[in-house]
Design a protein around this motif. Structure first.
Motif, mmCIF file in Angstrom:
data_model
loop_
_atom_site.group_PDB
_atom_site.id
_atom_site.type_symbol
_atom_site.label_atom_id
_atom_site.label_comp_id
_atom_site.label_asym_id
_atom_site.label_seq_id
_atom_site.Cartn_x
_atom_site.Cartn_y
_atom_site.Cartn_z
ATOM 1 N N LYS A 85 11.672 -8.272 -5.438
ATOM 2 C CA LYS A 85 10.438 -7.500 -5.656
ATOM 3 C C LYS A 85 9.248 -8.383 -5.302
ATOM 4 C CE LYS A 85 12.100 -4.627 -9.517
ATOM 5 N NZ LYS A 85 11.877 -4.274 -10.941
ATOM 6 N N ILE A 86 8.310 -7.843 -4.550
ATOM 7 C CA ILE A 86 7.113 -8.602 -4.165
ATOM 8 C C ILE A 86 5.892 -7.889 -4.740
ATOM 9 C CG2 ILE A 86 5.736 -9.519 -2.272
ATOM 10 C CD1 ILE A 86 8.199 -9.444 -0.511
ATOM 11 N N TYR A 87 5.163 -8.591 -5.603
ATOM 12 C CA TYR A 87 3.923 -8.076 -6.178
ATOM 13 C C TYR A 87 2.770 -8.705 -5.404
ATOM 14 C CZ TYR A 87 7.098 -6.869 -9.978
ATOM 15 O OH TYR A 87 8.153 -6.384 -10.710
ATOM 16 N N VAL A 88 1.848 -7.862 -4.921
ATOM 17 C CA VAL A 88 0.773 -8.336 -4.044
ATOM 18 C C VAL A 88 -0.563 -8.253 -4.766
ATOM 19 C CG1 VAL A 88 -0.364 -8.022 -1.809
ATOM 20 C CG2 VAL A 88 2.071 -7.518 -2.055
ATOM 21 N N GLY A 140 3.595 -4.159 -12.666
ATOM 22 C CA GLY A 140 2.679 -3.456 -11.768
ATOM 23 C C GLY A 140 3.401 -2.874 -10.563
ATOM 24 N N VAL A 141 2.646 -2.557 -9.514
ATOM 25 C CA VAL A 141 3.209 -1.991 -8.283
ATOM 26 C C VAL A 141 3.828 -3.120 -7.462
ATOM 27 C CG1 VAL A 141 2.681 -0.769 -6.124
ATOM 28 C CG2 VAL A 141 1.503 -0.143 -8.250
ATOM 29 N N PHE A 142 5.029 -2.869 -6.933
ATOM 30 C CA PHE A 142 5.695 -3.876 -6.117
ATOM 31 C C PHE A 142 6.234 -3.234 -4.835
ATOM 32 C CE2 PHE A 142 8.937 -2.056 -8.858
ATOM 33 C CZ PHE A 142 9.986 -1.790 -7.983
ATOM 34 N N CYS A 143 6.602 -4.083 -3.885
ATOM 35 C CA CYS A 143 7.261 -3.604 -2.667
ATOM 36 C C CYS A 143 8.476 -4.491 -2.421
ATOM 37 C CB CYS A 143 6.302 -3.642 -1.464
ATOM 38 S SG CYS A 143 5.721 -5.299 -1.028
ATOM 39 N N ARG A 144 9.301 -4.124 -1.466
ATOM 40 C CA ARG A 144 10.477 -4.926 -1.117
ATOM 41 C C ARG A 144 10.446 -5.182 0.391
ATOM 42 N NH1 ARG A 144 14.473 -4.807 -5.222
ATOM 43 N NH2 ARG A 144 14.128 -3.204 -6.815
ATOM 44 N N LYS A 193 2.807 -17.602 -1.755
ATOM 45 C CA LYS A 193 3.111 -17.752 -3.186
ATOM 46 C C LYS A 193 2.271 -18.854 -3.796
ATOM 47 C CE LYS A 193 7.550 -17.784 -4.183
ATOM 48 N NZ LYS A 193 9.005 -18.058 -4.022
ATOM 49 N N GLU A 194 2.111 -19.959 -3.074
ATOM 50 C CA GLU A 194 1.327 -21.094 -3.582
ATOM 51 C C GLU A 194 -0.140 -20.720 -3.781
ATOM 52 O OE1 GLU A 194 1.917 -24.180 -0.745
ATOM 53 O OE2 GLU A 194 3.918 -24.728 -1.477
ATOM 54 N N LEU A 195 -0.663 -19.849 -2.869
ATOM 55 C CA LEU A 195 -2.064 -19.416 -2.957
ATOM 56 C C LEU A 195 -2.259 -18.301 -3.988
ATOM 57 C CD1 LEU A 195 -2.984 -19.397 0.845
ATOM 58 C CD2 LEU A 195 -3.746 -21.048 -0.886
ATOM 59 N N GLY A 196 -1.170 -17.818 -4.551
ATOM 60 C CA GLY A 196 -1.259 -16.769 -5.571
ATOM 61 C C GLY A 196 -1.541 -15.393 -4.985
ATOM 62 N N LEU A 197 -1.293 -15.212 -3.675
ATOM 63 C CA LEU A 197 -1.532 -13.919 -3.041
ATOM 64 C C LEU A 197 -0.370 -12.960 -3.245
ATOM 65 C CD1 LEU A 197 -3.205 -15.133 0.276
ATOM 66 C CD2 LEU A 197 -4.313 -14.294 -1.796
ATOM 67 N N ILE A 198 0.823 -13.508 -3.465
ATOM 68 C CA ILE A 198 1.982 -12.676 -3.775
ATOM 69 C C ILE A 198 2.778 -13.326 -4.900
ATOM 70 C CG2 ILE A 198 2.152 -11.764 -1.417
ATOM 71 C CD1 ILE A 198 4.567 -13.614 -0.977
ATOM 72 N N LEU A 251 0.830 -1.207 0.000
ATOM 73 C CA LEU A 251 0.000 0.000 0.000
ATOM 74 C C LEU A 251 0.865 1.258 0.000
ATOM 75 C CD1 LEU A 251 -2.890 -0.904 2.480
ATOM 76 C CD2 LEU A 251 -3.019 -0.741 -0.004
ATOM 77 N N ALA A 252 1.955 1.214 0.755
ATOM 78 C CA ALA A 252 2.874 2.355 0.790
ATOM 79 C C ALA A 252 3.458 2.605 -0.601
ATOM 80 C CB ALA A 252 3.984 2.100 1.798
ATOM 81 N N SER A 253 3.776 1.534 -1.307
ATOM 82 C CA SER A 253 4.290 1.666 -2.682
ATOM 83 C C SER A 253 3.229 2.263 -3.597
ATOM 84 C CB SER A 253 4.729 0.305 -3.216
ATOM 85 O OG SER A 253 5.803 -0.212 -2.473
ATOM 86 N N ALA A 254 1.980 1.816 -3.426
ATOM 87 C CA ALA A 254 0.883 2.319 -4.251
ATOM 88 C C ALA A 254 0.664 3.812 -4.008
ATOM 89 C CB ALA A 254 -0.402 1.541 -3.948
ATOM 90 N N ILE A 255 0.786 4.225 -2.755
ATOM 91 C CA ILE A 255 0.631 5.648 -2.414
ATOM 92 C C ILE A 255 1.752 6.463 -3.055
ATOM 93 C CG2 ILE A 255 0.737 7.303 -0.508
ATOM 94 C CD1 ILE A 255 -0.681 5.158 1.213
ATOM 95 N N ASN A 256 2.977 5.956 -3.000
ATOM 96 C CA ASN A 256 4.114 6.650 -3.616
ATOM 97 C C ASN A 256 3.923 6.793 -5.120
ATOM 98 O OD1 ASN A 256 5.675 7.175 -1.319
ATOM 99 N ND2 ASN A 256 6.539 5.120 -1.325
ATOM 100 N N CYS A 257 3.362 5.765 -5.745
ATOM 101 C CA CYS A 257 3.110 5.822 -7.192
ATOM 102 C C CYS A 257 2.075 6.890 -7.518
ATOM 103 C CB CYS A 257 2.636 4.461 -7.699
ATOM 104 S SG CYS A 257 3.934 3.210 -7.715
ATOM 105 N N GLU A 258 1.054 7.012 -6.660
ATOM 106 C CA GLU A 258 0.024 8.027 -6.875
ATOM 107 C C GLU A 258 0.585 9.434 -6.728
ATOM 108 O OE1 GLU A 258 -3.052 7.828 -8.015
ATOM 109 O OE2 GLU A 258 -2.536 5.743 -8.379
#
Length: 262
Positions: free
Chosen positions: A102-105, A56-60, A85-90, A38-45
């Protein structure tokens, strides 16, 4: 520019089926990563493209740091991330050995709200705030200062901001400024001297009616009483303005005075 409601996003995450299906440790890991996303998404905005690429938007987030924050072993954190990762959440993309991956959520419900930027209405207040704290006022501070401009005098507000220069915590600024203004107002009230009622002359009291001067008729009875007064020069006003009762009292007083002196 848009704005992300951080608290609402986390609340939506915690109510989601994906979050509820995880064990407690994996939930905590997922929430930490989601907050970073979310912090990354805010920075992108805000126009910062460093947290966005073709995927897309990622975080570390370093796994060792997650383990330290949650007080868990690195092995436990590694297992939780593997589950996510197995559940496809990240989705994790390794960049290099010396760089954090890089972690895409997968956002549960990412909404960006339009909002009108709030600015300080008075330029003098804006300038003294920036000079005092070496930064511009944020959304909440600007809103609070605009309310103070309507309630207090400009001089008191400017003085209070200057006196708040040593406030260490940013969240305490507005509260300190308002309390300082109240203190200044209390000092002004205490320095004002109350006008004592007895010090005000009667002729300055507008509510008092001017009493008309009474002139008594010079009857035979009054002539007789006046003739008994030994010292007319001692009278404080015109003899005709004394009532019959007052004349009798004067005669008694002069008689007593004569006895005392003899």
């Amino acid at each position: 520019m848009g704005r992300i409601n951080f608290k609402l996003q986390i609340a939506d995450l915690q109510q989601s089926n994906e979050y509820k299906s995880l064990n407690l440790t994996t939930r905590d890991v997922y929430e930490l990563i989601y907050k970073s996303f979310l912090a990354s998404a805010i920075n992108c905005e805000k126009g910062n493209e460093d947290w966005k690429d073709e995927l897309g938007v990622f975080c570390r987030y370093n796994q060792s740091l997650i383990a330290q924050k949650l007080n868990k072993s690195l092995r436990t954190i590694n297992y939780a991330i593997k589950k996510l990762k197995e559940l496809g959440l990240i989705h994790v993309v390794e960049v290099g050995k010396r760089q954090t991956a890089k972690i895409y959520v997968k956002p549960i419900k990412l909404e960006i709200y339009d909002y009108k930027e709030v600015k300080i209405e008075k330029e003098e207040v804006k300038q003294v705030f920036e000079e005092t704290f070496n930064e511009t006022a944020n959304y909440k501070e600007s809103q609070a200062l605009n309310n103070m401009i309507k309630r207090y005098s400009l001089d008191d507000l400017v003085t209070a901001i200057k006196k708040s220069v040593n406030v260490k915590f940013k969240k305490a600024r507005i509260n300190y400024i308002e309390k300082t203004i109240e203190s200044l107002n209390n000092q002004k009230k205490s320095t004002k001297k109350a006008i004592r009622k007895e010090m005000t002359p009667d002729w300055l009291n507008k509510n008092d009616e001017i009493k008309p001067k009474i002139i008594y008729e010079l009857t035979d009875e009054r002539r007789n009483l006046i003739s008994q007064i030994k010292d007319l020069n001692a009278l404080g006003r015109d003899i005709c303005s004394y009532s019959t009762e007052e004349l009798k009292k004067l005669i008694k007083m002069q008689s007593l005075q004569k006895l005392i002196l003899n």
